[in-house]
Write a protein that holds these residues in place. Structure first.
Motif, PDB file in Angstrom:
ATOM      1  N   GLY A   1       0.539  -5.972   8.567  1.00 25.81           N
ATOM      2  CA  GLY A   1       1.659  -5.374   7.386  1.00 25.81           C
ATOM      3  C   GLY A   1       2.682  -5.040   8.407  1.00 25.81           C
ATOM      4  O   GLY A   1       2.477  -5.226   9.618  1.00 25.81           O
ATOM      5  N   THR A   2       3.626  -4.325   7.553  1.00 31.53           N
ATOM      6  CA  THR A   2       4.833  -3.717   8.028  1.00 31.53           C
ATOM      7  C   THR A   2       5.630  -2.419   7.481  1.00 31.53           C
ATOM      8  O   THR A   2       5.196  -2.267   6.239  1.00 31.53           O
ATOM      9  CB  THR A   2       6.060  -4.238   8.148  1.00 31.53           C
ATOM     10  OG1 THR A   2       5.759  -5.565   8.451  1.00 31.53           O
ATOM     11  CG2 THR A   2       6.935  -3.947   8.691  1.00 31.53           C
TER      12      THR A   2
ATOM     13  N   VAL B   1       4.495   7.249   2.378  1.00 38.78           N
ATOM     14  CA  VAL B   1       4.121   5.897   3.298  1.00 38.78           C
ATOM     15  C   VAL B   1       3.746   4.768   2.490  1.00 38.78           C
ATOM     16  O   VAL B   1       2.976   4.888   1.624  1.00 38.78           O
ATOM     17  CB  VAL B   1       3.070   6.330   4.254  1.00 38.78           C
ATOM     18  CG1 VAL B   1       2.457   5.027   5.404  1.00 38.78           C
ATOM     19  CG2 VAL B   1       3.069   7.028   5.040  1.00 38.78           C
ATOM     20  N   VAL B   2       4.543   4.135   3.320  1.00 38.27           N
ATOM     21  CA  VAL B   2       4.525   2.152   1.507  1.00 38.27           C
ATOM     22  C   VAL B   2       4.904   0.842   2.909  1.00 38.27           C
ATOM     23  O   VAL B   2       5.460   1.329   4.018  1.00 38.27           O
ATOM     24  CB  VAL B   2       5.775   1.896   1.205  1.00 38.27           C
ATOM     25  CG1 VAL B   2       5.957   0.882   0.369  1.00 38.27           C
ATOM     26  CG2 VAL B   2       5.988   3.459   0.379  1.00 38.27           C
ATOM     27  N   ILE B   3       3.603   0.237   3.034  1.00 39.60           N
ATOM     28  CA  ILE B   3       2.956  -0.536   4.414  1.00 39.60           C
ATOM     29  C   ILE B   3       3.095  -1.851   3.308  1.00 39.60           C
ATOM     30  O   ILE B   3       2.484  -2.387   1.717  1.00 39.60           O
ATOM     31  CB  ILE B   3       1.488  -0.686   4.875  1.00 39.60           C
ATOM     32  CG1 ILE B   3       1.256   0.929   5.416  1.00 39.60           C
ATOM     33  CG2 ILE B   3       1.125  -1.805   5.728  1.00 39.60           C
ATOM     34  CD1 ILE B   3       0.248   1.174   5.500  1.00 39.60           C
ATOM     35  N   GLU B   4       4.402  -3.120   3.615  1.00 42.58           N
ATOM     36  CA  GLU B   4       3.620  -4.287   3.194  1.00 42.58           C
ATOM     37  C   GLU B   4       3.554  -4.695   4.054  1.00 42.58           C
ATOM     38  O   GLU B   4       2.939  -5.197   5.434  1.00 42.58           O
ATOM     39  CB  GLU B   4       5.014  -4.392   3.046  1.00 42.58           C
ATOM     40  CG  GLU B   4       5.447  -5.975   2.613  1.00 42.58           C
ATOM     41  CD  GLU B   4       6.887  -7.171   3.196  1.00 42.58           C
ATOM     42  OE1 GLU B   4       6.899  -7.333   3.697  1.00 42.58           O
ATOM     43  OE2 GLU B   4       8.536  -6.429   2.472  1.00 42.58           O
TER      44      GLU B   4
ATOM     45  N   VAL C   1      -7.131  -1.996   3.996  1.00 43.21           N
ATOM     46  CA  VAL C   1      -7.983  -0.693   2.723  1.00 43.21           C
ATOM     47  C   VAL C   1      -9.145  -0.981   2.799  1.00 43.21           C
ATOM     48  O   VAL C   1      -9.750   0.585   3.473  1.00 43.21           O
ATOM     49  CB  VAL C   1      -7.401  -0.936   0.774  1.00 43.21           C
ATOM     50  CG1 VAL C   1      -8.563   0.286   0.689  1.00 43.21           C
ATOM     51  CG2 VAL C   1      -6.016  -0.894   1.485  1.00 43.21           C
ATOM     52  N   GLN C   2     -10.385  -1.905   2.903  1.00 40.90           N
ATOM     53  CA  GLN C   2     -11.673  -1.860   2.781  1.00 40.90           C
ATOM     54  C   GLN C   2     -12.331  -1.842   4.223  1.00 40.90           C
ATOM     55  O   GLN C   2     -12.932  -2.763   3.908  1.00 40.90           O
ATOM     56  CB  GLN C   2     -12.123  -3.251   1.787  1.00 40.90           C
ATOM     57  CG  GLN C   2     -11.338  -2.168   0.293  1.00 40.90           C
ATOM     58  CD  GLN C   2     -11.563  -3.460  -0.780  1.00 40.90           C
ATOM     59  OE1 GLN C   2     -12.084  -4.953  -0.507  1.00 40.90           O
ATOM     60  NE2 GLN C   2     -11.685  -2.866  -2.704  1.00 40.90           N
TER      61      GLN C   2
ATOM     62  N   VAL D   1       1.051  -0.958   0.283  1.00 43.74           N
ATOM     63  CA  VAL D   1       0.128   0.249  -0.108  1.00 43.74           C
ATOM     64  C   VAL D   1       1.119   1.362   0.053  1.00 43.74           C
ATOM     65  O   VAL D   1       1.610   1.538   0.768  1.00 43.74           O
ATOM     66  CB  VAL D   1      -1.326  -0.115   1.973  1.00 43.74           C
ATOM     67  CG1 VAL D   1      -1.847   1.367   1.180  1.00 43.74           C
ATOM     68  CG2 VAL D   1      -1.887  -1.150   1.112  1.00 43.74           C
ATOM     69  N   ILE D   2       0.997   2.424  -1.087  1.00 41.02           N
ATOM     70  CA  ILE D   2       1.670   2.973  -1.502  1.00 41.02           C
ATOM     71  C   ILE D   2       0.767   4.657  -1.087  1.00 41.02           C
ATOM     72  O   ILE D   2      -0.452   4.119  -2.054  1.00 41.02           O
ATOM     73  CB  ILE D   2       2.589   3.179  -2.823  1.00 41.02           C
ATOM     74  CG1 ILE D   2       2.967   2.085  -3.036  1.00 41.02           C
ATOM     75  CG2 ILE D   2       3.023   4.585  -2.613  1.00 41.02           C
ATOM     76  CD1 ILE D   2       3.908   1.691  -3.882  1.00 41.02           C
TER      77      ILE D   2
END
Length: 95
Positions: A33-34, A55-58, A69-70, A5-6
């Motif tokens: 997530g991380t 922000v970047v989440i793996e 997200v949903q 997620v970016i």
């Protein structure tokens, strides 16, 4: 397959956004997530793209990312992000 997620946020209301950060952070871990990038300093850009807060989440897979997200339980928090920042979010499959 790992999924990312970016989010590119241009913060509008700094005080309220800080409260949002404190509320959303535990949910990332809850959905497996991380955080990989969380508002770090931009060192270089070869374009006009200059995110205020990137922000970047793996996540381990598509399902975990999309669930985060949903999630109906998190809809209010995601809405706050959009209220406190001009926000662009994408979900991308990785390697």
């Amino acid at each position: 397959m790992k999924t990312f997620v970016i989010v590119d946020n241009e913060i509008i209301d700094k005080k309220s956004y800080q409260a949002y950060i404190k509320a959303i952070a535990p949910t990332v871990e809850e959905f497996e997530g991380t955080y990989l990038i969380r508002g770090g300093t931009l060192l270089f850009s070869d374009s006009e793209w200059n995110p205020d807060r990137l922000v970047v989440i793996e996540f381990p897979d598509n399902n975990s990312a999309m669930d985060w997200v949903q999630s109906p339980e998190l809809a209010n928090l995601h809405q706050k992000r959009r209220l406190y920042a001009k926000s662009k979010m994408i979900v991308v499959e990785g390697l």
